[in-house]
Design a protein around this motif. Structure first.
Motif, short mmCIF file in Angstrom:
data_model
loop_
_atom_site.label_atom_id
_atom_site.label_comp_id
_atom_site.label_asym_id
_atom_site.label_seq_id
_atom_site.Cartn_x
_atom_site.Cartn_y
_atom_site.Cartn_z
N VAL A 161 0.86 -1.19 0.00
CA VAL A 161 0.00 0.00 0.00
C VAL A 161 0.89 1.24 0.00
N LYS A 162 0.83 1.98 -1.10
CA LYS A 162 1.59 3.22 -1.21
C LYS A 162 0.62 4.36 -1.52
N ILE A 163 0.83 5.50 -0.87
CA ILE A 163 -0.01 6.67 -1.09
C ILE A 163 0.89 7.87 -1.34
N ILE A 164 0.61 8.60 -2.42
CA ILE A 164 1.33 9.86 -2.68
C ILE A 164 0.40 11.02 -2.33
N PHE A 165 0.89 11.89 -1.45
CA PHE A 165 0.18 13.10 -1.04
C PHE A 165 0.93 14.32 -1.58
N PRO A 166 0.30 15.48 -1.59
CA PRO A 166 1.04 16.70 -1.93
C PRO A 166 1.97 17.10 -0.80
N SER A 167 3.06 17.77 -1.14
CA SER A 167 3.94 18.33 -0.10
C SER A 167 3.57 19.77 0.22
N PHE A 168 2.77 20.38 -0.64
CA PHE A 168 2.19 21.70 -0.37
C PHE A 168 0.84 21.74 -1.06
N THR A 169 0.01 22.66 -0.66
CA THR A 169 -1.35 22.65 -1.17
C THR A 169 -1.93 24.06 -1.15
N ASP A 170 -3.10 24.20 -1.77
CA ASP A 170 -3.79 25.49 -1.75
C ASP A 170 -4.62 25.65 -0.49
N HIS A 171 -4.65 24.62 0.38
CA HIS A 171 -5.43 24.70 1.62
C HIS A 171 -4.62 24.08 2.74
N GLU A 172 -3.88 24.93 3.47
CA GLU A 172 -2.91 24.44 4.44
C GLU A 172 -3.54 23.59 5.53
N MET A 173 -4.74 23.96 5.99
CA MET A 173 -5.38 23.19 7.05
C MET A 173 -5.60 21.74 6.62
N ILE A 174 -5.96 21.55 5.34
CA ILE A 174 -6.20 20.20 4.83
C ILE A 174 -4.89 19.42 4.79
N LEU A 175 -3.80 20.09 4.47
CA LEU A 175 -2.50 19.42 4.45
C LEU A 175 -2.18 18.85 5.82
N TYR A 176 -2.37 19.65 6.87
CA TYR A 176 -2.07 19.18 8.22
C TYR A 176 -3.07 18.15 8.70
N ALA A 177 -4.29 18.25 8.25
CA ALA A 177 -5.28 17.23 8.60
C ALA A 177 -4.85 15.87 8.05
N GLY A 178 -4.38 15.85 6.80
CA GLY A 178 -3.91 14.60 6.23
C GLY A 178 -2.70 14.06 6.96
N ARG A 179 -1.77 14.95 7.29
CA ARG A 179 -0.55 14.51 7.96
C ARG A 179 -0.81 13.96 9.36
N SER A 180 -1.93 14.33 9.94
CA SER A 180 -2.26 13.83 11.28
C SER A 180 -2.51 12.33 11.27
N PHE A 181 -2.69 11.72 10.10
CA PHE A 181 -2.89 10.27 9.99
C PHE A 181 -1.61 9.52 9.68
N TYR A 182 -0.51 10.23 9.39
CA TYR A 182 0.70 9.58 8.93
C TYR A 182 1.22 8.55 9.94
N ASP A 183 1.32 8.93 11.20
CA ASP A 183 1.91 8.04 12.21
C ASP A 183 1.17 6.71 12.26
N GLU A 184 -0.16 6.78 12.30
CA GLU A 184 -0.98 5.58 12.38
C GLU A 184 -0.80 4.69 11.15
N LEU A 185 -0.76 5.30 9.97
CA LEU A 185 -0.62 4.54 8.74
C LEU A 185 0.78 3.95 8.61
N LEU A 186 1.80 4.75 8.90
CA LEU A 186 3.17 4.27 8.80
C LEU A 186 3.43 3.10 9.75
N GLN A 187 2.90 3.20 10.93
CA GLN A 187 3.09 2.14 11.92
C GLN A 187 2.49 0.82 11.45
#
Length: 478
Positions: A356-382
Motif C-alpha cells: 500500500v503506497k499513497i502519494i500526497f502533496p507536499s504543499f497545497t492550496d489549503h494548508e489546514m487540509i495538508l495538516y489534517a492529512g498529515r495527522s494520519f501519517y503516524d498511524e498509517l506508517l506504523q
C-alpha cells in the motif's frame, strides 16, 4: 481546489469572501453532522455479492461470456481477489453497469488534458455538455468560453453546469457573456437561497468534472477549467524546493481521461440527471444518445455519487477495493481527511502483505487540509503503509491502481467532504493495458516524491504536531 465547505475555497483560499465564514459555520453546525454508513461488512468480506453483469453495445453478455472475459484478465495478472470478489461486490454496491468495448486514453498533465478537450469541442456538431466544479475567468476559462460561444453560434447546443461555490470568484460578467451567447447555464445549488429552484443546502456541492461531446466522447478526472493547468507538471528535480506562497503559481499535477465507446451513454445519463435534479426539468432534447459501437477493449463503470441520495457508492468502492486487494494498492490523493473505516481498510491491507503506497502533496492550496492529512501519517506508517509527498508540482490527482487490472480516475478525494456532501464522479476501469499505464504514471510520480519514514516523522517539531492536532479536532468541517 476542492472545497468541503465554503470555507476551503472562499475563506481559506480567498479572504475577499471572508464575510461568508460565520454564516457557513452556523448553517453547517445547525444542520448537524452527517455520518458515513457502517461498512464493516465490506472489510470483512461479508457482503452478499452478485455475479457481475457486463453490458455491450449489443446487449448484456451471458454469465458464461462474462466469466470468460474476467478469467482472461485474471490470467494476465495472476492471483487477485479484485476480479473475483471486488468486481462482484461493486455490482451490489452500485446500480451502474459495467460496460465493455471502450477506448480509454490516459491524460497525465494539465496542458495535455486542456488540448484534448479543446480538440474534442472543435469537432462538436450536435451538443456539448460540460459539468465542472470550477470555471475561472482567466486565460484558460476565456479560451473555453470563446470556443463554447463559437460552437453555439454554429448551431451546437451547449449546456454548462458549474458549482456556485467553485465559481465564487468568477465574475458574473463571465457568465453573462455565455448566457448572451445562447448557452444554457445551471448554477449548482446557488449560495443565495433565493436563486435555488429546489431544495437548498449550502453544504452540498457539485465537485464533478465531466465533458461530453455529441454523446460520443467523454472526459472525466480531476481537472477544473483554470489557468493552474496551463503549466506542465512534468518538471523533474531531486531537491525539495520551498513551496510557493500561492499554490496557484505552481504547475498542478492532475490526472484526467478520455473515453469513447458504449459507456459514454452512462456518463451522459449522469449529466442529464444532475440537470433534472437541480431544475426539475429536462434539457431540450438533442441527439444525446446516438448509437455507439465498440471502440476498444476496456470495461468501464461510470460511478456517480450524489449527496442527496446517500448512496455512498464511490466510498464503498474504495473500501471494497482496499479490502480485496491481493498484491498492491497505489493511490494518489490531493486532500486526505478520511473516516476511520478507510484508514482501517488501508492498515488491514498493509498488514496482510499488500503493498500500500499513497502519494500526497507536499504543499497545497489549503494548508489546514495538508495538516489534517498529515495527522494520519503516524498511524498509517506504523501499520506498514508507505507514504510519499510529491515535490515541486502541486498534486491534485485522485487516482488508484490495484493489482495490475483495476483502476479509477475521478473527482473524489479521500475525505469526508467528498464522501458525504459532494456530487462526485469516478470512472472505474478494468483493463490490464490501462492499469499498466496508470502504474507507470504512479511510478513517475513516485520518483518525484520524498518518502516519509516513521522514525524521522516522529521527530518533527512540536509546532507541526500542534497544527495537526488542532485541525484533526475540526476534521469534519474541513
Amino acid at each position: 481546489m476542492n472545497s468541503p465547505t465554503l470555507t476551503r475555497r472562499s475563506v481559506a483560499g480567498d479572504w475577499r469572501a471572508g464575510w461568508l465564514f460565520p454564516i457557513v459555520m452556523l448553517v453547517t453546525l445547525l444542520a448537524g453532522c452527517a455520518s458515513l454508513p457502517d461498512v464493516d461488512y465490506l472489510r470483512r468480506g461479508q457482503l452478499q455479492v452478485q455475479k457481475p453483469t457486463i453490458v455491450t453495445a449489443n446487449g448484456t453478455l451471458s454469465d458464461g461470456k462474462t466469466q470468460s472475459m474476467l478469467d482472461r484478465m485474471a490470467a494476465k495478472v495472476g492471483a487477485t481477489d479484485i476480479l473475483a470478489r471486488h468486481v462482484a461486490a461493486e455490482e451490489a454496491i452500485s446500480s451502474a453497469p459495467l460496460v465493455a468495448g471502450n477506448k480509454v486514453i490516459l491524460l497525465d498533465d494539465g496542458p495535455i488534458t486542456m488540448q484534448a478537450m479543446m480538440n474534442a469541442l472543435r469537432t462538436a456538431r450536435d451538443h456539448i455538455n460540460l459539468e465542472t466544479y470550477i470555471i475561472e475567468a482567466d486565460e484558460v476559462g476565456r479560451a473555453f468560453a470563446d470556443l463554447l460561444i463559437q460552437k453555439r453560434a454554429a448551431g451546437v447546443q451547449v449546456n454548462l453546469i458549474y458549482d456556485s461555490v467553485g465559481a465564487l470568484t468568477t465574475p458574473p460578467e463571465f457568465f453573462d457573456r455565455l448566457r448572451a451567447g445562447g448557452i444554457n447555464l445551471l448554477e449548482y445549488n446557488p449560495i443565495n437561497p433565493l436563486k435555488a429552484e429546489g431544495k437548498w443546502d449550502i453544504n452540498q456541492r457539485d465537485h464533478r468534472k465531466l465533458l461530453i461531446v455529441d454523446g460520443r466522447v467523454a472526459f472525466t478526472g480531476g481537472v477544473n477549467i483554470s489557468r493552474v493547468y496551463g503549466k506542465s507538471s512534468l518538471i523533474r528535480g531531486k531537491n525539495r524546493q520551498a513551496p510557493p506562497e500561492d499554490a496557484k503559481q505552481s504547475a498542478w499535477r492532475d490526472t484526467h481521461m478520455q473515453i469513447e465507446g458504449p459507456v459514454v451513454a452512462e456518463f451522459q445519463k449522469l449529466f442529464l440527471d444532475t440537470w433534472r435534479r437541480q431544475t426539475g426539468n429536462d434539457i431540450t432534447a438533442k441527439r444525446y444518445f446516438p448509437p455507439l459501437k465498440p471502440e476498444g477493449n476496456a470495461l468501464v463503470r461510470a460511478l456517480g455519487s450524489t449527496a442527496d441520495q446517500e448512496d455512498y457508492s464511490v466510498y464503498k468502492t474504495y473500501v471494497s477495493a482496499l479490502s480485496n486487494a491481493s498484491n498492491y494498492v497505489h493511490l494518489t490523493t490531493a486532500y486526505f481527511v478520511p473516516d476511520q473505516q478507510i484508514v482501517e481498510a488501508m492498515k488491514e491491507a498493509a498488514q496482510r502483505g499488500v503493498d500500500v503506497k499513497i502519494i500526497f502533496p507536499s504543499f497545497t492550496d489549503h494548508e489546514m487540509i495538508l495538516y489534517a492529512g498529515r495527522s494520519f501519517y503516524d498511524e498509517l506508517l506504523q501499520a506498514g503503509v508507505k507514504i510519499y509527498e510529491r515535490r515541486i508540482a502541486m498534486l491534485h490527482a485522485k487516482t488508484a491502481v490495484v493489482d495490475g487490472v483495476w483502476s479509477t480516475i475521478g473527482s473524489t478525494n479521500l475525505d469526508m467532504r467528498s464522501f458525504l456532501h459532494n456530487d462526485e464522479l469516478n470512472a472505474v476501469i478494468l483493463n490490464v493495458d490501462f492499469a499498466e499505464k496508470m502504474e507507470a504514471l504512479f511510478q513517475r510520480d513516485l520518483r518525484d516524491s520524498d518518502q516519509i519514514m516513521l522514525e524521522s516523522w516522529r521527530q518533527r517539531g512540536i509546532g507541526q504536531k500542534m497544527k495537526e492536532w488542532a485541525v484533526r479536532v475540526l476534521e469534519y468541517w474541513l
